[in-house]
Design a protein around this motif. Sequence first.
Motif, mmCIF file in Angstrom:
data_model
loop_
_atom_site.group_PDB
_atom_site.id
_atom_site.type_symbol
_atom_site.label_atom_id
_atom_site.label_comp_id
_atom_site.label_asym_id
_atom_site.label_seq_id
_atom_site.Cartn_x
_atom_site.Cartn_y
_atom_site.Cartn_z
ATOM 1 N N PRO A 133 155.417 72.952 34.578
ATOM 2 C CA PRO A 133 154.467 72.187 34.149
ATOM 3 C C PRO A 133 153.380 71.977 35.297
ATOM 4 C CG PRO A 133 156.309 70.878 35.048
ATOM 5 C CD PRO A 133 156.804 72.221 35.050
ATOM 6 N N PHE A 134 152.683 71.323 35.153
ATOM 7 C CA PHE A 134 151.760 70.803 36.085
ATOM 8 C C PHE A 134 152.490 70.015 37.065
ATOM 9 C CE2 PHE A 134 148.334 71.252 32.742
ATOM 10 C CZ PHE A 134 147.495 72.072 33.541
ATOM 11 N N TYR A 135 151.970 70.225 38.233
ATOM 12 C CA TYR A 135 152.784 69.317 39.408
ATOM 13 C C TYR A 135 152.721 67.633 39.289
ATOM 14 C CZ TYR A 135 153.734 73.843 41.751
ATOM 15 O OH TYR A 135 154.085 74.933 41.922
ATOM 16 N N SER A 136 153.655 66.893 39.378
ATOM 17 C CA SER A 136 153.059 65.369 39.322
ATOM 18 C C SER A 136 152.577 64.920 40.546
ATOM 19 C CB SER A 136 154.759 64.550 39.311
ATOM 20 O OG SER A 136 155.142 65.104 38.332
ATOM 21 N N ASP A 137 152.702 65.744 41.605
ATOM 22 C CA ASP A 137 152.090 65.278 43.032
ATOM 23 C C ASP A 137 150.647 65.231 42.561
ATOM 24 O OD1 ASP A 137 154.364 66.810 45.054
ATOM 25 O OD2 ASP A 137 154.415 67.597 43.088
ATOM 26 N N ALA A 160 156.162 67.744 36.789
ATOM 27 C CA ALA A 160 157.229 67.713 37.417
ATOM 28 C C ALA A 160 156.956 67.565 38.968
ATOM 29 C CB ALA A 160 158.450 68.626 37.368
ATOM 30 N N PHE A 161 157.758 67.004 39.918
ATOM 31 C CA PHE A 161 157.355 67.133 41.492
ATOM 32 C C PHE A 161 157.524 68.466 41.826
ATOM 33 C CE2 PHE A 161 157.523 62.126 40.852
ATOM 34 C CZ PHE A 161 156.266 62.115 41.445
ATOM 35 N N GLY A 187 159.190 67.685 33.447
ATOM 36 C CA GLY A 187 159.672 66.430 34.083
ATOM 37 C C GLY A 187 160.053 65.329 32.937
ATOM 38 N N PRO A 188 160.167 64.045 33.379
ATOM 39 C CA PRO A 188 160.387 62.780 32.376
ATOM 40 C C PRO A 188 159.130 62.714 31.744
ATOM 41 C CG PRO A 188 161.908 62.803 34.328
ATOM 42 C CD PRO A 188 160.917 63.652 34.744
ATOM 43 N N THR A 243 161.177 60.464 38.740
ATOM 44 C CA THR A 243 160.296 59.964 37.816
ATOM 45 C C THR A 243 159.017 59.745 38.636
ATOM 46 O OG1 THR A 243 161.090 57.619 37.983
ATOM 47 C CG2 THR A 243 162.308 59.024 36.304
ATOM 48 N N VAL A 244 157.738 59.648 37.845
ATOM 49 C CA VAL A 244 156.734 59.153 38.624
ATOM 50 C C VAL A 244 156.550 57.920 38.763
ATOM 51 C CG1 VAL A 244 154.125 58.988 38.150
ATOM 52 C CG2 VAL A 244 155.268 61.241 37.391
#
Length: 254
Positions: A133-137, A160-161, A187-188, A243-244
């Motif tokens: 997915p796209f990076y949470s970062d 997700a990170f 990610g969640p 989680t974010v």
Amino acid sequence: MIVISAASGALGRLVIEYLRSRTEVVAAVRDPGRAPEGVPARRGDYDDPASLREAFDGAARLLLISSPELDTPRRIEQHLNAVTAAKEAGVGAVVFTSFLGAGAGTTGMTEAYHATEQAVIRSGLPYTFLRHPFYSDAFVPRVVEGEITSSTGGRGLNTAFRSDLAEAAANVLTGEGHLGRAYDFTGPLWSYPEVAEALGVPYREVPDAGPGPMSWINAQIRAGLLEQQTDDLEGVLGRPAVTVAAQVRTIAFP
């Protein structure tokens, strides 16, 4: 031996950190001067097929990290160079960092990933596809002047990170039972209003700043296109993904 391509990037460096204590790992990089420290490095430039063949020689497994090139035709050419070189070098198996939707998506953002997946399949090499997915970062909310804002319409994100995705890649590269599989990593699910509530601060929806990549992504989020969920990432990690909200708490209240 495991070879990590594009190893000087952020994802490649993280994967190497997870692998270096587990197995023999080699960094393939365009510029050896930027190679990660502590592991052997070989020159492997996606625009130089001969260098790729040399870089991949002797690899039991190759992590083919997608090129950062934004031009789709050139990115496809670079990936095909790498797949051909892997075949010619006799690589044992290819693990490719793809993107969600690439299994069916032949246009737009997924076009290069879809073309690469198909090239890997045609090559006959054993493979695993890690569809990210796209990076949470890049999406972690920031509390600014006591509030959190976004242009996402309150819809969910399945980001997700990068660190979790790197650990998952390391697990696939060193584990069994992954060949021939395509993992849809998510990610969640989270939203900006939920994070604001968790932190006890107000949330405010704001208009998009203007045309550009983030405006396009925000439109995708508002349409609910980033709400797909699977348990693939948690399954490969053997634990829940970060989680974010937990990451934001760490930043806001160190």
